[in-house]
Design a protein around this motif. Structure first.
Motif, short mmCIF file in Angstrom:
data_model
loop_
_atom_site.label_atom_id
_atom_site.label_comp_id
_atom_site.label_asym_id
_atom_site.label_seq_id
_atom_site.Cartn_x
_atom_site.Cartn_y
_atom_site.Cartn_z
N VAL A 208 0.84 -1.19 0.00
CA VAL A 208 0.00 0.00 0.00
C VAL A 208 0.87 1.24 0.00
O VAL A 208 1.90 1.30 0.69
CB VAL A 208 -0.92 0.03 1.23
CG1 VAL A 208 -1.89 1.20 1.15
CG2 VAL A 208 -1.68 -1.29 1.35
N VAL A 209 0.49 2.23 -0.78
CA VAL A 209 1.19 3.52 -0.82
C VAL A 209 0.25 4.58 -0.26
O VAL A 209 -0.92 4.64 -0.61
CB VAL A 209 1.58 3.88 -2.26
CG1 VAL A 209 2.29 5.23 -2.30
CG2 VAL A 209 2.48 2.80 -2.86
N ALA A 210 0.76 5.40 0.65
CA ALA A 210 -0.07 6.43 1.26
C ALA A 210 0.72 7.72 1.38
O ALA A 210 1.95 7.72 1.40
CB ALA A 210 -0.56 5.97 2.63
N GLY A 211 0.01 8.84 1.47
CA GLY A 211 0.65 10.12 1.63
C GLY A 211 -0.31 11.13 2.21
O GLY A 211 -1.52 10.93 2.21
N SER A 212 0.25 12.24 2.71
CA SER A 212 -0.58 13.33 3.22
C SER A 212 -0.37 14.55 2.33
O SER A 212 0.75 14.83 1.89
CB SER A 212 -0.21 13.66 4.67
OG SER A 212 1.16 14.01 4.78
#
Length: 529
Positions: A208-212
């Protein structure tokens, strides 16, 4: 769905207590009943606020070191109950469950725990369970429940309550719910990616790739493309963590090119002397060391003065006034450096459109990391190219051995070539690039283009002959045929650094010997597509 829903009862349970007391006071002033747990309840009480412990509501004390405190029907029933469903209302009345209209939760600092290098057990202990469960429950029931997971949303919540006489709108609750699910998704991504590394899974079944969100950009690579810039939470120095001192907002292309420039210049430690990299469209158009930072900049600029116009400049040490004045002689989009002195900032202040970024340090080129590239239907993930070589790694394969000066230039050229789009050819002389050939379908074409760029440099700088005479040349991958190598020899190169590994290596080595070249193999390739 009901639009306006009044907020009468709130559950606050946070790890990050920034703004907590002020929020509690504002809610209490609006007549909202406050429920809380552990340290959050303590902080609110110390501020003189009346707080009901969740343990009083559930009838169970916090137990197992706080692992079990909110996982209870009295809490989740209050979050999940549909207030317009008679059966749900009847169940609430039967079991004495009161609704929770507002949930304020931020999670155990798992990402920060990993970032500080904690051991496996401590990381596991900082995986929040109750928090994500409550967030997901409240967000699912956003028809009636507000879920706030970010401290920066406190002000928006209070403004919404003021605008609606103590109630919130459905549109507002939907926005909060989306943010909430993104937060739990990112949190789970951080946990799963950490665990994959901790247990040695190089290619886990699911990644999973996540960012803010850092900023919404004006547009992407082109004006018809929407774009945004997201942070992955790492503290690696670079464009994502830099402070912008002046200039207009960075564009999509600015961010991409500035990252390329800073990653390249970070290969050169300040202890080894000043260095400068100038980037245009993600490719180096000039890289150099120098006796001073200004000297390094001017030598890099001389490699390709035309392409440097409107480029991105990266420096490996504090920007000083003399270098700033030299940079201001032409138009530059962005300058990024570990720091900048006050005199340099004052010089740049006259150039309103020039962006100045400082990072506080260089990025570690040897650090582990991952690069991700989207393709149709999926994405590719790979280790960051942190491969490096030293003089001890070089294998001399020709009759003629390189001199110490040639080895120094070859290592410099090899380092630059790592950051040039393939097929990459880099000519270097005396610690500065004199010709760069990038992104061609044929390696021999890259060799020719780089040599032609060097001729252009000679004309621009006023040299009596091409600077490739007496230079070294680096190739990011092996020469499949002798033609590219012979083109470099015709341009005046005296030494070649390349990975080797072609089925025609013997032919290429023979051609190098016949041309009187010194050649070394690295055994490492640096494709950059």
């Amino acid at each position: 769905m009901t639009d306006l829903v009044p907020v009468r009862r709130a559950l606050l349970s946070v790890s990050d207590k920034t703004g907590l007391v002020e929020l509690g006071q504002a809610l209490a002033a609006r007549g909202v009943e406050l429920l809380s747990t552990g340290g959050t309840a303590k902080a609110l009480r110390e501020a003189g606020l009346g707080v009901v412990d969740v343990a009083e509501v559930t009838g169970f004390p916090e137990m197992m070191d706080g692992r079990v405190k909110t996982l209870h029907p009295m809490v989740h029933g209050g979050l999940l109950a549909l207030r317009d469903n008679p059966e749900h209302l009847a169940a609430m009345e039967t079991h004495g469950i009161a609704g929770i209209d507002l949930l304020v939760v931020n999670l155990y600092p798992f990402e920060a725990t990993v970032a500080k290098g904690a051991d496996y057990a401590e990381c596991v202990e900082n995986i929040d369970i109750g928090g994500p469960a409550m967030i997901r429950a409240g967000a699912k029931n956003h028809a009636f429940v507000n879920v706030v997971v970010d401290t920066e949303d406190y002000a928006a919540l209070l403004a919404e309550l003021d605008a609606n006489d103590g109630a919130t709108s459905l549109a507002f609750r939907q926005q909060l719910a989306q943010t909430a699910y993104a937060r739990t998704g990112a949190y789970d991504a951080a946990v799963s990616n950490w665990m994959a590394g901790a247990i040695g899974q190089d290619a886990p079944r699911r990644r999973v790739v996540a960012g803010s969100l850092a900023q919404t950009l004006r547009y992407g690579e082109n004006p018809h493309q929407r774009a945004a810039f997201y942070l992955d939470g790492s503290d690696r120095p670079g464009v994502a963590t830099a402070k912008q001192w002046q200039g207009k907002e960075l564009s999509y292309n600015n961010i991409n090119d500035t990252d390329a420039a800073f990653e390249l210049v970070s290969e050169f430690l300040p202890a080894d002397g000043p260095a400068c990299a100038i980037i245009k469209h993600a490719n180096p158009c000039g890289v150099a060391r120098g006796a001073s930072l200004e000297d390094a900049y001017r030598r890099a600029f001389d490699c390709d003065r035309t392409s440097a116009f409107g480029g991105i400049i990266a420096l490996n040490m504090k920007l000083d006034e003399a270098t700033a004045r030299a940079i201001c002689e032409i138009f530059t989009e962005v300058v990024i450096a570990p720091a900048a002195d006050d005199a340099a900032k004052e010089v740049f202040a006259a150039k309103k459109n020039l962006r100045l970024l400082t990072t506080g340090g260089l990025a570690n080129p040897a650090a582990a990391g991952m690069t991700i590239r989207q393709v149709s239907g999926g994405f590719l993930a790979q280790d960051k190219d942190n491969g490096r070589i030293t003089a001890d790694d070089l294998k001399v394969v020709t009759k003629k051995a390189p001199t110490e000066a040639e080895i120094a230039d070859m290592l410099f050229a090899w380092t630059v070539g790592k950051h040039v789009k393939s097929n990459a050819i880099v000519y270097v002389k005396d610690g500065a690039t004199v010709g760069v050939g990038a992104g061609q379908m044929s390696r021999v074409d890259s060799t020719r283009i780089a040599a032609r760029k060097a001729q252009d440099m000679a004309e621009a700088v006023g040299l009596p002959g091409t600077p490739t005479k007496g230079s070294v040349v680096a190739s990011d991958a092996f020469f499949p045929f002798p033609d590219g190598l012979l083109t470099a020899a015709e341009a005046g190169a005296t030494a070649v650094i390349q990975p080797g590994g072609s089925m025609r290596d013997d032919e290429v080595i023979a051609a190098a010997d016949e041309a009187g070249l010194a050649m070394v193999f690295t055994g490492m390739r640096h494709f950059r597509h």
